[in-house]
Design an enzyme around this catalytic site. Structure first.
Site, PDB file in Angstrom:
ATOM      1  N   TRP A  12      -7.380   6.074 -25.594  1.00  0.00           N
ATOM      2  CA  TRP A  12      -7.229   7.529 -25.549  1.00  0.00           C
ATOM      3  C   TRP A  12      -6.093   7.909 -26.493  1.00  0.00           C
ATOM      4  CZ3 TRP A  12      -7.253   8.976 -19.594  1.00  0.00           C
ATOM      5  CH2 TRP A  12      -8.558   8.807 -19.091  1.00  0.00           C
ATOM      6  N   GLU A  13      -6.415   8.373 -27.669  1.00  0.00           N
ATOM      7  CA  GLU A  13      -5.387   8.667 -28.672  1.00  0.00           C
ATOM      8  C   GLU A  13      -5.244  10.148 -28.992  1.00  0.00           C
ATOM      9  OE1 GLU A  13      -5.535   5.967 -32.149  1.00  0.00           O
ATOM     10  OE2 GLU A  13      -7.247   5.033 -31.128  1.00  0.00           O
TER      11      GLU A  13
END
Length: 449
Positions: A134-135
């Site tokens: 999850w960036e």
């Protein structure tokens, strides 16, 4: 005051670990007598199934999923659209699930996540790497700069819509509070759910911890590679995340501007050093295993790493005491038969041989120095000592015929080799073992299985 105490404690543990006699215990390796593992996390299934090109991963001691797929029993990576209802804006500007975490139902997300985990990892005894990627946003308000500033702006507007009677200053403070609370809940509860469902996996978030030492493009010869103090302090404030992780997944991707340079080693070294610091402060019983993400080719290119940069990435990761390294790759690796052949050629050349070199050297050091009850770690983390086979004592030989290919390491450790290892490396004992060479069995330190 609390954060100052945490920072002092983390620094003390880290110094004790790397420069003192005592080394914090490590979790036993994923596979017995394999202190340093190399994983393949690239979507290269088409090479094998469509183009009939075997990349020879297992031949060169690389752990991979069935058919060299992106996700499976060895390593599974969850992108934003694979796990739950992750609120975010993608690179094309498309909105998903309320955009910000405080605008999406956590219950809905966890219910969907449970279904996704059961579908993607059906094996309840999953024992591989579980990596959540999850960036799009970061859980700390102050780290959402640049393109991520949109999450702060959206949060402020969200708070303003709910509380139009508040002053702008109060709205901003409320927005920050509510955003960080919701972001923490999304990340923490997702991690805890995954660990509850697949308790034998190694769970964590990709790119956590980060070091933010990307200023090599502007600093040039003045570049030190060190993590900014403010970023280390912010990592300290994520103690809630480290405590609930069972592995850490920093990255050491090299851009081509760093090719075969001193700055490349500085960049990688300090990112790993920060990950090791966090690994030592996360728990009281053992240091979290660190699996660094790397690329076999320079980032955003299809140009293979030089021999020097293989040492900078794979070699540095092993010498610093990480549990392993994960090679990530893009669809480009398997886009054509020529692409597959290029990867195979690199694997059968410098990449594969160096991986065998380092993994074998790590096993030898573990055996002769730590009695197979620990892994070798640099005595001084900033030294240039590496876990390499001694060229005057060992040879790597590749045998191939019509049906199989295998690698054999021939040679024996000489006295001067052992002296080198003892002078430059120390043992990080696995749980249940202690002593300078992990020679003492300690039943009270054994983890419950």
């Amino acid at each position: 005051m609390y954060h100052i105490w945490i920072k002092f404690l983390a620094a003390w543990i880290f110094l004790k670990r790397f420069n003192g006699v005592h080394v914090m215990q490590a979790k036993a390796p994923m596979y017995r007598n394999e202190p340093f593992l190399v994983f393949w996390n690239a979507p290269t299934t088409q090479c094998r199934l469509r183009y009939k090109v075997d990349l020879d991963l297992k031949t060169f001691h690389i752990v991979s999923n069935a058919n060299d797929s992106l996700s499976g029993s060895a390593v599974t990576i969850f992108y934003p659209n694979h796990l739950g209802v992750y609120p975010h804006i993608d690179d094309r500007g498309h909105f998903f699930h309320g955009i910000i975490p405080q605008n999406e139902s956590l219950t809905k997300h966890l219910n969907k996540s449970k279904s996704d985990i059961n579908r993607i990892i059906p094996l309840k005894a999953f024992h591989g790497l579980g990596v959540i990627d999850w960036e799009n946003w970061r859980p700390q308000w102050d780290r959402n700069w640049g393109s991520k500033n949109v999450y702060r702006n959206r949060s402020i507007q969200f708070a303003r819509d709910l509380h139009p009677e508040l002053s702008e200053d109060k709205i901003r403070r409320l927005a920050k509070k509510e955003y960080e609370k919701a972001a923490k809940s999304f990340m923490r509860d997702t991690l805890l759910l995954a660990e509850e469902m697949r308790p034998d996996g190694y769970w964590g978030y990709y790119l956590y911890p980060d070091c933010q030492n990307y200023d090599y493009k502007t600093k040039g010869d003045q570049y030190t590679g060190k993590c900014p103090e403010i970023e280390m302090s912010r990592n300290d404030q994520l103690l809630w995340l480290w405590r609930d992780s069972t592995a850490l997944f920093p990255n050491v991707y090299l851009e081509i501007i760093l090719r075969s340079s001193d700055n490349a080693l500085k960049f990688v070294h300090h990112r790993l050093k920060e990950a090791m610091r966090i690994a030592s402060m996360a728990r009281e019983d053992y240091a979290l295993p660190v699996f660094a993400y790397a690329r076999p080719f320079y980032a955003y290119t299809f140009e293979p790493l030089t021999q020097e940069d293989l040492v900078t990435t794979v070699g540095e990761t092993a010498a610093m005491g990480a549990a392993g390294i994960v090679f990530w790759g893009s669809m480009q690796y398997a886009s054509t038969v020529d692409s597959c052949q290029k990867v195979k050629k690199y694997m059968n050349g410098p990449l594969g041989r160096y991986i065998v070199n380092v993994t074998t050297a790590a096993k030898i050091c573990s055996r002769v120095l730590c009695r197979k009850n620990g892994r070798c770690v640099r005595k001084h983390s900033d030294s240039n000592a590496f876990l390499h086979l001694f060229p005057e004592s060992f040879r790597i030989m590749v045998y191939a015929n019509a049906t199989e290919k295998k690698v054999i390491v021939k040679g024996k450790l000489e006295l001067e080799n052992l002296i080198y290892l003892r002078e430059n490396f120390m043992c990080q004992c696995y749980q249940g073992w202690k002593g300078l060479y992990c020679e003492e069995y300690s039943i009270k330190d054994i983890r419950k299985i």
